[in-house]
Design an enzyme around this catalytic site. Structure first.
Site, PDB file in Angstrom:
ATOM      1  N   ASP A   1     -11.005   2.822   4.173  1.00 27.93           N
ATOM      2  CA  ASP A   1     -11.340   1.417   3.755  1.00 27.93           C
ATOM      3  C   ASP A   1     -12.905   1.250   3.614  1.00 27.93           C
ATOM      4  OD1 ASP A   1     -10.130  -0.577   3.366  1.00 27.93           O
ATOM      5  OD2 ASP A   1      -9.462  -0.596   5.178  1.00 27.93           O
TER       6      ASP A   1
ATOM      7  N   GLN B   1      -4.931  -1.759   9.901  1.00 26.13           N
ATOM      8  CA  GLN B   1      -4.938  -2.938   8.623  1.00 26.13           C
ATOM      9  C   GLN B   1      -6.027  -4.132   9.618  1.00 26.13           C
ATOM     10  OE1 GLN B   1      -3.838  -3.504   5.618  1.00 26.13           O
ATOM     11  NE2 GLN B   1      -3.889  -5.424   6.128  1.00 26.13           N
TER      12      GLN B   1
ATOM     13  N   LYS C   1       0.856  -1.391   0.456  1.00 22.49           N
ATOM     14  CA  LYS C   1       0.032  -0.102   0.146  1.00 22.49           C
ATOM     15  C   LYS C   1       0.835   1.217   0.205  1.00 22.49           C
ATOM     16  CE  LYS C   1      -4.019  -2.271   2.026  1.00 22.49           C
ATOM     17  NZ  LYS C   1      -4.810  -2.402   3.348  1.00 22.49           N
TER      18      LYS C   1
HETATM   19  N1  GUN Z   1      -7.432  -6.901   6.078  1.00 20.19           N
HETATM   20  C1  GUN Z   1      -7.516  -7.591   4.402  1.00 20.19           C
HETATM   21  N2  GUN Z   1      -8.361  -7.260   3.540  1.00 20.19           N
HETATM   22  C2  GUN Z   1      -8.025  -5.344   4.424  1.00 20.19           C
HETATM   23  C3  GUN Z   1      -9.220  -4.615   3.485  1.00 20.19           C
HETATM   24  O1  GUN Z   1      -8.912  -4.027   2.150  1.00 20.19           O
HETATM   25  N3  GUN Z   1      -8.557  -3.508   4.438  1.00 20.19           N
HETATM   26  C4  GUN Z   1      -7.924  -3.430   5.703  1.00 20.19           C
HETATM   27  N4  GUN Z   1      -7.957  -2.370   6.689  1.00 20.19           N
HETATM   28  N5  GUN Z   1      -7.751  -4.575   6.217  1.00 20.19           N
HETATM   29  C5  GUN Z   1      -7.503  -5.362   5.066  1.00 20.19           C
END
Ligand code: GUN
Length: 285
Positions: free
Chosen positions: A120, A97, A53
């Site tokens: 998100d 996350q 990311k």
């Molecule tokens: N863990 C797995 N996929 C995601 C996501 O799309 N966002 C976040 N914050 N954590 C994740």
């Protein structure tokens, strides 16, 4: 018949080029988009996701910063950090996350993020907004899938869409987005009795179960669009999806590969939401 393979990497590249231009326009006006990522614990997979990311942010011109917390951190300490980021004018998007350690209440954490920075789309307000069809931010994976369907001109209205998987991150929001576009939606899980009875009737089949190659050719309607959200590492190190790509490709109309399908679109939509958040501050949208 061999399916049209949807190249997620190519679509992501195209979208990221557009995002880069939008980020440049913002920066020229003195507003560099900024994303803060919070990660709690040492989960190696989560760390790789976060690294990817951060790399993607720098490629399109988004400032990013990572806040690392040890596994035994108190929830209140993470919430204090979120509070500071909520008030930080250089940060437009905040992402925590997942998964979080057992002693965390994920809903409480998500709800402490300012709605206008919830890139998100996991804040309960944004979840509710998705139900009523007017989202502030859509969750990244299903949002990316909708873009792919759109780019390939795959019709949704009136089609039968079957979602296999009911997670908060993918299954539930995906079903709602397809419903919003006029699909007739069936939601199944990996435990649904006679799963094939449903999947065989799908015009659009989306699979997010985390079970390697569980969808076989016999479970798919001829000409269907098959979207594979799974990423599973086999004991021999190979990465495979939840769909048996080699055989299903011979029967489907469209199919996403793993890797190189849905994955690259997920991060792209995070970038998109972050730029959108910054544009809202500047009054561009
Ligand atoms: N863990 C797995 N996929 C995601 C996501 O799309 N966002 C976040 N914050 N954590 C994740």
């Amino acid at each position: 018949m061999s399916a049209n393979v949807i190249d997620g990497k190519a679509i992501a590249k195209e979208v990221r080029a557009e995002l880069k231009v939008r980020a440049e326009i913002l920066e020229k006006n003195g507003l560099k988009p900024g994303l803060a990522v919070i990660i709690v614990g040492d989960d190696p997979a989560a760390k790789i996701y976060v690294r990817n990311k951060v790399k993607a942010c720098s490629e399109v011109g988004i400032h990013s910063e990572v806040h690392n917390f040890p596994e035994d951190t108190l929830q209140d300490d993470v919430q204090c950090c979120i509070q500071e980021l909520n008030e930080n004018p250089f940060i437009h998007g905040i992402l925590v996350q997942l998964p979080l350690p057992q002693h965390f209440d994920a809903n409480r954490i998500m709800t402490s993020i300012a709605v206008e920075k919830d890139v998100d789309g996991f804040h309960l307000y944004n979840v509710g907004a998705l139900v009523t069809g007017n989202t502030v931010f859509s969750p990244c994976t299903p949002h990316g899938i909708m873009i792919m369907l759109n780019k390939k001109h795959i019709p949704i209205e009136g089609q039968h869409a079957v979602m296999v998987g009911r997670s908060n991150i993918v299954g539930k929001p995906m079903a709602l987005m397809l419903l919003e576009k006029g699909a007739t939606v069936t939601i199944c899980t990996s435990k649904t009795r006679d799963l094939a009875m449903y999947t065989k009737n799908a015009d659009i089949l989306v699979v997010a179960t985390g079970r390697p190659r569980m969808i076989s050719k016999e479970m798919v309607k001829s000409g269907a669009t098959v979207i594979d959200v799974g990423i599973n590492r086999l004991p021999d190190g190979k990465l495979v999806g939840d769909v048996d790509f080699a055989s299903v490709k011979e029967k489907a109309g469209f199919i996403t590969p793993v890797p190189g399908g849905v994955g690259p679109m997920t991060i792209t939509m995070l970038l998109c939401n972050t730029i959108e958040a910054a544009e809202r501050v500047y009054g561009v949208i």
